[in-house]
Design a protein around this motif. Sequence first.
Motif, PDB file in Angstrom:
ATOM      1  N   ILE A  64       0.864  -1.190   0.000  1.00  0.00           N
ATOM      2  CA  ILE A  64       0.000   0.000   0.000  1.00  0.00           C
ATOM      3  C   ILE A  64       0.894   1.232   0.000  1.00  0.00           C
ATOM      4  N   LEU A  65       0.658   2.114  -0.968  1.00  0.00           N
ATOM      5  CA  LEU A  65       1.433   3.356  -1.092  1.00  0.00           C
ATOM      6  C   LEU A  65       2.933   3.084  -1.089  1.00  0.00           C
ATOM      7  N   GLY A  66       3.311   1.996  -1.764  1.00  0.00           N
ATOM      8  CA  GLY A  66       4.724   1.659  -1.879  1.00  0.00           C
ATOM      9  C   GLY A  66       5.314   0.989  -0.668  1.00  0.00           C
ATOM     10  N   GLN A  67       4.485   0.687   0.329  1.00  0.00           N
ATOM     11  CA  GLN A  67       4.961   0.069   1.560  1.00  0.00           C
ATOM     12  C   GLN A  67       4.521  -1.391   1.619  1.00  0.00           C
ATOM     13  N   ARG A  68       5.446  -2.269   1.992  1.00  0.00           N
ATOM     14  CA  ARG A  68       5.096  -3.666   2.200  1.00  0.00           C
ATOM     15  C   ARG A  68       4.087  -3.770   3.336  1.00  0.00           C
ATOM     16  N   THR A  69       3.055  -4.580   3.150  1.00  0.00           N
ATOM     17  CA  THR A  69       2.049  -4.750   4.193  1.00  0.00           C
ATOM     18  C   THR A  69       2.140  -6.145   4.796  1.00  0.00           C
ATOM     19  N   PHE A  70       1.513  -6.299   5.984  1.00  0.00           N
ATOM     20  CA  PHE A  70       1.481  -7.565   6.698  1.00  0.00           C
ATOM     21  C   PHE A  70       0.028  -7.921   6.964  1.00  0.00           C
ATOM     22  N   SER A  71      -0.280  -9.221   6.868  1.00  0.00           N
ATOM     23  CA  SER A  71      -1.677  -9.627   7.033  1.00  0.00           C
ATOM     24  C   SER A  71      -2.126  -9.562   8.486  1.00  0.00           C
ATOM     25  N   LYS A  72      -1.197  -9.693   9.412  1.00  0.00           N
ATOM     26  CA  LYS A  72      -1.521  -9.557  10.830  1.00  0.00           C
ATOM     27  C   LYS A  72      -0.293  -9.075  11.590  1.00  0.00           C
ATOM     28  N   ILE A  73      -0.528  -8.559  12.763  1.00  0.00           N
ATOM     29  CA  ILE A  73       0.556  -7.901  13.498  1.00  0.00           C
ATOM     30  C   ILE A  73       1.625  -8.902  13.940  1.00  0.00           C
ATOM     31  N   ALA A  74       1.237 -10.160  14.117  1.00  0.00           N
ATOM     32  CA  ALA A  74       2.214 -11.173  14.535  1.00  0.00           C
ATOM     33  C   ALA A  74       3.252 -11.447  13.453  1.00  0.00           C
ATOM     34  N   ASP A  75       2.951 -11.085  12.197  1.00  0.00           N
ATOM     35  CA  ASP A  75       3.883 -11.332  11.091  1.00  0.00           C
ATOM     36  C   ASP A  75       4.998 -10.297  11.016  1.00  0.00           C
ATOM     37  N   ILE A  76       4.856  -9.186  11.728  1.00  0.00           N
ATOM     38  CA  ILE A  76       5.865  -8.125  11.661  1.00  0.00           C
ATOM     39  C   ILE A  76       7.112  -8.586  12.413  1.00  0.00           C
ATOM     40  N   PRO A  77       8.278  -8.558  11.771  1.00  0.00           N
ATOM     41  CA  PRO A  77       9.495  -9.125  12.390  1.00  0.00           C
ATOM     42  C   PRO A  77      10.222  -8.168  13.328  1.00  0.00           C
ATOM     43  N   TYR A  78       9.549  -7.180  13.839  1.00  0.00           N
ATOM     44  CA  TYR A  78      10.138  -6.222  14.772  1.00  0.00           C
ATOM     45  C   TYR A  78       9.197  -6.040  15.967  1.00  0.00           C
ATOM     46  N   PRO A  79       9.745  -5.723  17.139  1.00  0.00           N
ATOM     47  CA  PRO A  79       8.869  -5.414  18.286  1.00  0.00           C
ATOM     48  C   PRO A  79       8.121  -4.100  18.034  1.00  0.00           C
ATOM     49  N   ILE A  80       6.822  -4.103  18.254  1.00  0.00           N
ATOM     50  CA  ILE A  80       5.996  -2.930  17.957  1.00  0.00           C
ATOM     51  C   ILE A  80       5.770  -2.122  19.234  1.00  0.00           C
ATOM     52  N   ASP A  81       6.137  -0.840  19.182  1.00  0.00           N
ATOM     53  CA  ASP A  81       5.915   0.068  20.310  1.00  0.00           C
ATOM     54  C   ASP A  81       4.488   0.590  20.326  1.00  0.00           C
ATOM     55  N   LEU A  82       3.981   0.909  19.121  1.00  0.00           N
ATOM     56  CA  LEU A  82       2.655   1.527  19.013  1.00  0.00           C
ATOM     57  C   LEU A  82       1.903   0.911  17.847  1.00  0.00           C
ATOM     58  N   ALA A  83       0.659   0.459  18.115  1.00  0.00           N
ATOM     59  CA  ALA A  83      -0.241   0.010  17.055  1.00  0.00           C
ATOM     60  C   ALA A  83      -1.419   0.965  16.985  1.00  0.00           C
ATOM     61  N   VAL A  84      -1.781   1.362  15.774  1.00  0.00           N
ATOM     62  CA  VAL A  84      -2.932   2.238  15.549  1.00  0.00           C
ATOM     63  C   VAL A  84      -3.990   1.419  14.826  1.00  0.00           C
TER      64      VAL A  84
END
Length: 724
Positions: free
Chosen positions: A53-73
């Motif tokens: 989306i808008l040139g950014q790789r997307t993830f189907s769910k937050i668990a797939d993100i390979p970095y620790p997330i500080d803030l989710a919106v």
Amino acid sequence: MFHPLTPFFKPQNVALIGASDKVDSVGRTLLLNLLDKSFQGKIFPVNLSRKEILGQRTFSKIADIPYPIDLAVIATPASGVPSLIEECLQANVKSVIIISAGFKEIGPKGIQLESEILQILKKGTLRVIGPNCLGVMNPLNSLNATFAEAMAKPGNVAFISQSGALCTSILDWSLQENVGFSAFISIGSMLDIDWGDLIEYLGEDPDTHSIVIYMESIGNAHSFLKAAKKVSPKKPIIVLKAGRTQAAAKAAASHTGSITGSDEVLDAAFRRVGVLRVKRIAELFYMTEVLAKQPLPKGPRLTIVTNAGGPGVLATDSLISEGGKLSELSEDILKELDETLPAAWSHHNPIDILGDADPERYSRALQIAAKDTKSDGLLVILTPQAMTEPSDTARQLIPYAKKTDKPVLASWMGGKDVAEGNALLNAAEISTFLYPDTAAQVFHYMWQYSENLQSLQETLSCCGQGVSEKTDPKKVSCQIQAIRKTGRLLLTEVESKEVLKAYQIPTNETRIAHNETEAAQIAEEIGFPVVLKIYSETITHKTDIGGVKLNLNTPEEVRTAFQEIKTSVSEKAKAGDFLGVTVQAMIQKEAYELILGASPDPQFGPVMLFGMGGQLVEIFRDHALGLPPLSPNLARRMMEQTKIYKGLQGVRGRKAVDLEKLECLLVNFSQMIIDQPLIKEIDINPLLVSSDLILAVDARIVLYDQNISEKELSKYQGVFFRGD
């Protein structure tokens, strides 16, 4: 040290759940705002059906993100939010902003969704802002986790709003007026994080110098007051609270219970924790600016120097209507001004130095006015006239503003002719106002804020003090518990007065008569004239059922009055409500009738009421509210808020009341409320006062129901004596 709210404002990795590239969608606007090049953190869009989306790789769910997330919106339909919160919790996300609407504002279905989220949050340490909010900005690091159209300017003011729509309006205004923010927060419906959480965090934030709030509801009042009490001595907290309409209790057994209303109580609570309440949006930012620039006044007296009479009158009207005062020029100051100014000057405050005043005349007048010890602040007004020099006059004002420890405000009225003068004053940290009435109102707010901070210090210094070694709170508690165990919640007048006497509140002799012969005999022993009142364990308002007879001068009148009261009670209530009468001496001294009472507010706990008493107390509504405990100074300030206070100081030949003794009575009364948590409502009405008399001649006490639990009862114990 790490603060649990830090990830909302200084995240390194941000996930956007509900990212979209649909034009004009919330998900797209949020993503564009987060992708601002000035923000140094990493952004991870989450979308079930899109890989980019808008040139950014997307993830189907937050668990797939390979970095620790500080803030989710989260910007998805409300129905799916609980499961997304569960996913965030499992993925060890530190903080979540729920942008989505469709929660308690839509009714039972939304309330259920919020309940589900709260149950999930109990499993871990995840914190949530929202739902139904605009989001959060930190202009200092270019974080824009909102769907607003623009980014706020950086500054040192933290702004928190319950209204997302108002946030966008304030944002537009701030960009036009060049106002900057250290944080810009839309708090939404406060499912988790509330006012208290944010105030406490911002109180420790070195980049925040003041906290500005738009409030629709206070939510957890205890949390707000606890945090405000801690932070306000260090940083101004300025609140615009919507909804000033009074909502009086619908069913109350006491006059006090029917008078107190949530908005009045809110004002009293704000005063006690050092919070300043304003009435208009512009005043939020006027006060933010002026409190950052100028010292606080030590009193309410303002001196006005002007070159035009009309603006001086406008400023005076504004000041007086808000409860402020003009300073009274001393003989020495008047003499110096007479020697310096033209003969036609006003010879009083406002000091009108006439329309042809040049910078030198302003300078001489300011030099004299600034040193007046009877003045607490200075307002200088300039209207551009043919001989006026706005810029040079501004230069003359600056040195006096820097020398004095009083606030100095200015109103250089006009447009381009005074623009340079305004710029010079603002650069010298002298707040300027287009209109003098606004400036006068701001000065009064400054004094209110100063008083509020003093009240806070009084709160801190007086908490926990007892009233007297003679007082035995445990003995009174035992008496109250014994009455309550019988199932009775209304104390008789005699029992109520016994409680008052235990706290050194003077009462008149009150004797019980069960028949007319006994009443006549007691009256003769006491001495005529006397008063008869119904003696009952169930009747609350005696006069409403004809239960009071005054000024009885013979045994025959007493017997007749006894029968009239008995008959009236049978007709207007029930015969079983009549247990006899009390006989009391008729107080013949000229005295003021006051009321002193207390009743519970569901948010703030016990609330005290003081003011004009008598049968028409609800009609005149001359009263002030306060939160216990009181010190003598707080008691005096409470009295000063009423109109009757002027009479208590002595008017029209009447001697002044002993105000120190009255202060002590209020302090003792406040301690009684703290010591006796089973008392729900209490009235002393009337409390008769004169130069040599303070006497509670009628009293009513109502207790909490036996079925109330300790936990429920604790909700009604005010924040000021919980040990916070």
